[in-house]
Design an enzyme around this catalytic site. Structure first.
Site, PDB file in Angstrom:
ATOM      1  N   ASN A 128      -2.865  -8.066  -8.567  1.00 12.22           N
ATOM      2  CA  ASN A 128      -3.262  -7.595  -7.246  1.00 12.22           C
ATOM      3  C   ASN A 128      -2.344  -6.387  -6.979  1.00 12.22           C
ATOM      4  O   ASN A 128      -1.149  -6.558  -6.739  1.00 12.22           O
ATOM      5  CB  ASN A 128      -3.051  -8.721  -6.226  1.00 12.22           C
ATOM      6  CG  ASN A 128      -3.593  -8.365  -4.861  1.00 12.22           C
ATOM      7  OD1 ASN A 128      -3.845  -7.209  -4.556  1.00 12.22           O
ATOM      8  ND2 ASN A 128      -3.750  -9.378  -4.016  1.00 12.22           N
TER       9      ASN A 128
ATOM     10  N   ASN B 281      -5.321  -8.992   3.709  1.00 13.76           N
ATOM     11  CA  ASN B 281      -6.558  -9.744   3.948  1.00 13.76           C
ATOM     12  C   ASN B 281      -6.123 -11.089   4.480  1.00 13.76           C
ATOM     13  O   ASN B 281      -5.656 -11.935   3.713  1.00 13.76           O
ATOM     14  CB  ASN B 281      -7.304 -10.015   2.631  1.00 13.76           C
ATOM     15  CG  ASN B 281      -8.097  -8.843   2.121  1.00 13.76           C
ATOM     16  OD1 ASN B 281      -9.254  -8.648   2.481  1.00 13.76           O
ATOM     17  ND2 ASN B 281      -7.466  -8.052   1.258  1.00 13.76           N
TER      18      ASN B 281
ATOM     19  N   LYS C  94       1.498  -7.181  -6.718  1.00 15.32           N
ATOM     20  CA  LYS C  94       1.884  -8.192  -5.714  1.00 15.32           C
ATOM     21  C   LYS C  94       2.693  -9.346  -6.323  1.00 15.32           C
ATOM     22  O   LYS C  94       2.283  -9.930  -7.338  1.00 15.32           O
ATOM     23  CB  LYS C  94       0.621  -8.731  -5.039  1.00 15.32           C
ATOM     24  CG  LYS C  94       0.860  -9.656  -3.864  1.00 15.32           C
ATOM     25  CD  LYS C  94      -0.478  -9.999  -3.203  1.00 15.32           C
ATOM     26  CE  LYS C  94      -0.351 -10.917  -2.018  1.00 15.32           C
ATOM     27  NZ  LYS C  94      -1.670 -11.232  -1.433  1.00 15.32           N
TER      28      LYS C  94
ATOM     29  N   GLU D  37      -5.510  -4.128   1.345  1.00 15.52           N
ATOM     30  CA  GLU D  37      -5.403  -4.838   0.061  1.00 15.52           C
ATOM     31  C   GLU D  37      -6.814  -5.062  -0.489  1.00 15.52           C
ATOM     32  O   GLU D  37      -7.752  -5.311   0.287  1.00 15.52           O
ATOM     33  CB  GLU D  37      -4.743  -6.205   0.338  1.00 15.52           C
ATOM     34  CG  GLU D  37      -4.659  -7.144  -0.857  1.00 15.52           C
ATOM     35  CD  GLU D  37      -4.220  -8.561  -0.464  1.00 15.52           C
ATOM     36  OE1 GLU D  37      -4.702  -9.086   0.576  1.00 15.52           O
ATOM     37  OE2 GLU D  37      -3.398  -9.144  -1.190  1.00 15.52           O
TER      38      GLU D  37
ATOM     39  N   CYS E 178       0.124  -7.685   1.583  1.00 16.69           N
ATOM     40  CA  CYS E 178      -0.278  -8.848   2.375  1.00 16.69           C
ATOM     41  C   CYS E 178       0.798  -9.904   2.569  1.00 16.69           C
ATOM     42  O   CYS E 178       1.688  -9.739   3.378  1.00 16.69           O
ATOM     43  CB  CYS E 178      -1.551  -9.463   1.816  1.00 16.69           C
ATOM     44  SG  CYS E 178      -2.314 -10.539   3.045  1.00 16.69           S
TER      45      CYS E 178
HETATM   46  N1  CDT Z   1      -4.072 -11.998   0.984  1.00 20.09           N
HETATM   47  C1  CDT Z   1      -3.040 -12.722   1.490  1.00 20.09           C
HETATM   48  O1  CDT Z   1      -1.946 -12.696   0.950  1.00 20.09           O
HETATM   49  N2  CDT Z   1      -3.292 -13.492   2.587  1.00 20.09           N
HETATM   50  C2  CDT Z   1      -2.371 -14.404   3.160  1.00 20.09           C
HETATM   51  C3  CDT Z   1      -3.128 -15.519   3.782  1.00 20.09           C
HETATM   52  C4  CDT Z   1      -3.609 -16.516   2.834  1.00 20.09           C
HETATM   53  S1  CDT Z   1      -2.527 -17.815   2.551  1.00 20.09           S
HETATM   54  C5  CDT Z   1      -3.423 -18.930   1.639  1.00 20.09           C
HETATM   55  C6  CDT Z   1      -1.491 -13.806   4.250  1.00 20.09           C
HETATM   56  O2  CDT Z   1      -0.277 -14.043   4.229  1.00 20.09           O
HETATM   57  O3  CDT Z   1      -2.005 -13.132   5.149  1.00 20.09           O
END
Ligand code: CDT
Length: 314
Positions: free
Chosen positions: A108, A195, A125, A48, A170
């Site tokens: 995103n 991420n 996203k 991502e 993600c």
């Molecule tokens: N980028 C992303 O969606 N990361 C989320 C963690 C952050 S939640 C504030 C994840 O689900 O990995």
């Protein structure tokens, strides 16, 4: 009938620092694409927001400052070498990046590119985690809700390289309905980039369970929907914030068949049998024979009569 196989690559990327240029990052991705293809990959998954550092950790007063992290066109002069390498190597890819549309919308986004270097699918996203207010007291923020709009393309499955590929990004991987929406459209493979910071202020999950819940989400999505899942993450320290990594491939049996073992750049390649879905789809997860969506909304307590209530999206 010969098995349907795919050389599936997953490229984990160690931290991308704020000073790393797009050109440098793309050169790094092209090198990894070459490595994956030399090991038999026909399709490669990148993370991502691959092209830049994970900028939603920064508060920018002025959206114009944040816009430096967004792509206005795809491919661009800077990203074109990746598309050229895909065509040269006959190897498709999935890539996550921040998208700024001509009419000013911010998403995103991820794309599918096939083995001719053509874009065959796009996803924006939908599950945006974090917050949109300035929490300057935190060591780092998670401002996806500030910088991105909720994606407007739904959960789509795209025909690409003879496969049905579903896309997610993600945080989507933690929501069971995402895989189910894609499975109901016949996806063979779900691909996603991520991420995941080791420490997210306000997210009450012990650090040692972070990797477990990440892999559990991939494995459960794969098993309960009888499809393959491939996930590529950023990993290691990015501008002082540690990202968990654990890029992986999960099979329809719910097993993690490949997993990154480092917290830096790492290329995984598995030769997967797409037909491994079939025994699951013809038995325990034969949706037509066994799913009962017409009963899922029978909430007798609420209506008093056991009448179905509409369940959007299913
Ligand atoms: N980028 C992303 O969606 N990361 C989320 C963690 C952050 S939640 C504030 C994840 O689900 O990995």
């Amino acid at each position: 009938m010969s098995p349907r196989t795919l050389g599936l690559g997953v490229v984990q990327i160690g931290g991308i620092q704020p000073e790393d240029s797009r050109t440098d990052v793309v050169a790094r991705l092209v090198a990894h694409l070459r490595t994956a293809c030399a090991r038999g990959a026909e399709f490669v998954v990148f993370p991502e927001l691959t092209l830049t550092t994970f900028f939603p950790r920064y508060w920018f007063e002025d959206q114009g400052e944040a816009d430096q992290y967004f792509e206005r066109e795809m491919p661009s002069d800077e990203t074109a070498p990746l598309f050229a390498a895909a065509a040269e190597l006959k190897c498709g890819f999935y890539l996550g990046y921040a998208e700024l549309t001509p009419d000013g919308h911010h998403y995103n986004t991820s794309i599918l590119v096939d083995s001719t270097g053509s874009i065959t699918g796009k996803y924006r996203k939908i599950h945006l985690p974090g917050h949109d207010d300035n929490r300057a007291e935190l060591p780092h923020q998670h401002l996806e809700k500030k910088y991105f709009e909720v994606g407007d393309l739904g959960f789509g499955v795209f025909e690409s390289q003879g496969l049905k590929i579903g896309m997610a990004l993600c945080n989507d991987r933690r929501w069971p309905e995402v895989y189910r929406m894609l499975a109901l459209q016949g996806a063979d493979l779900v691909v996603l980039g991520f991420n995941t910071p080791m420490v997210v202020p306000g997210w009450q999950e012990e650090p040692h369970t972070k990797m477990h819940s990440h892999l559990l989400s991939l494995a459960a999505g794969a098993y309960q929907n009888a499809l393959w899942v491939a996930a590529a993450g950023k990993s290691g320290t990015e501008d002082g914030v540690y990202m968990i990594g654990g890029s992986a491939i999960a099979s329809p049996s719910g097993e993690i068949v490949a997993k990154a073992i480092s917290d830096g750049d790492e290329v995984l390649v598995s030769h997967i049998d797409l037909d491994l879905s079939t025994p699951f789809r013809e038995s325990v997860f034969d949706f037509a024979a066994h799913r009962r969506p017409e009963f899922y909304s029978l909430i007798t307590e609420r209506t008093g009569r056991g009448e179905p209530l509409p369940v959007p999206g299913f």
